[in-house]
Design an enzyme around this catalytic site. Sequence first.
Site, short mmCIF file in Angstrom:
data_model
loop_
_atom_site.label_atom_id
_atom_site.label_comp_id
_atom_site.label_asym_id
_atom_site.label_seq_id
_atom_site.Cartn_x
_atom_site.Cartn_y
_atom_site.Cartn_z
N LYS A 1 79.17 8.68 105.30
CA LYS A 1 77.82 8.92 104.72
C LYS A 1 77.11 9.31 105.56
O LYS A 1 77.54 10.56 106.07
CB LYS A 1 77.63 7.00 106.22
N ASP B 1 81.25 4.42 114.74
CA ASP B 1 80.89 4.57 114.14
C ASP B 1 81.23 3.72 113.00
O ASP B 1 80.84 3.85 111.57
CB ASP B 1 79.90 5.72 112.79
#
Length: 267
Positions: free
Chosen positions: A8, A132
């Site tokens: 990401k 995350d």
Amino acid sequence: MLAFANAKINIGLNITEKREDGYHNIETVFYPVKLYDVVEIIDAATTHCVIKGLTLPGAEKDNLCLKAYYMLAEDFDLPPQQICLLKNIPIGAGLGGGSADAAFTLKLLNDKFQLGLTVAQLQVYASSLGADCAFFVENKAALAKGIGDELAPVDLDLSAYYKVLVKPPVFISTAEAYACVKPSMPEVALEDLIKLPVASWRTSVYNDFEDSISKAFPEVSALKNSLYLAGATFALMSGSGSAVYALFEKETRLPELEKDNHVFYNV
């Protein structure tokens, strides 16, 4: 069974306050990109992890894929598994590779053994493995708050842009990055800024880690400047670094950056 665990990038990253528990609240947008590790689970006599590709620091017991397995094994009767991890996502880059590997391991185990865990339940498990990690369960653009575990979907599509990701030969630990920042509330919420044209992000969307990281590692700011000189519409360090990504309006090759860095095209 195998899965491709993607990285990401962070579209902006505001560190808004330090919490009483010592962690920091943030505001960022997680966006999935096409750079992958490969995770495979296979029946085995004993549970262990085989790692190929990039070398991972630390002991095997600290491997997030194994932690994901043992977490589910506490609640479900799972047989031993060999976890094969082909590591391609750079480490210490701010790309969430370890979190992605853990989340995809959870999803693989859920599918293989038909555990029936919902998205919400998988996110709860994932959150305990990394701030995350829960993002990679749904793996769609999301506004993240709290320590990165409070997620809300955002309408953001960057598929029209050609994406370049550059990882310099620098490892930055998350603890090192946080040690040098001063939390503050942004004047304009990130969720509003990302609705503006991407061309305007250069002067409005920031990463609060960049100033201190660039002082300690000037090659990071040099990379960002090089990407803008090459015609990038927007460039930013991802997470706590050290990878820098750029959005271009057309296909771009940067051979001069390939000499000293890992460069990934159209991720």
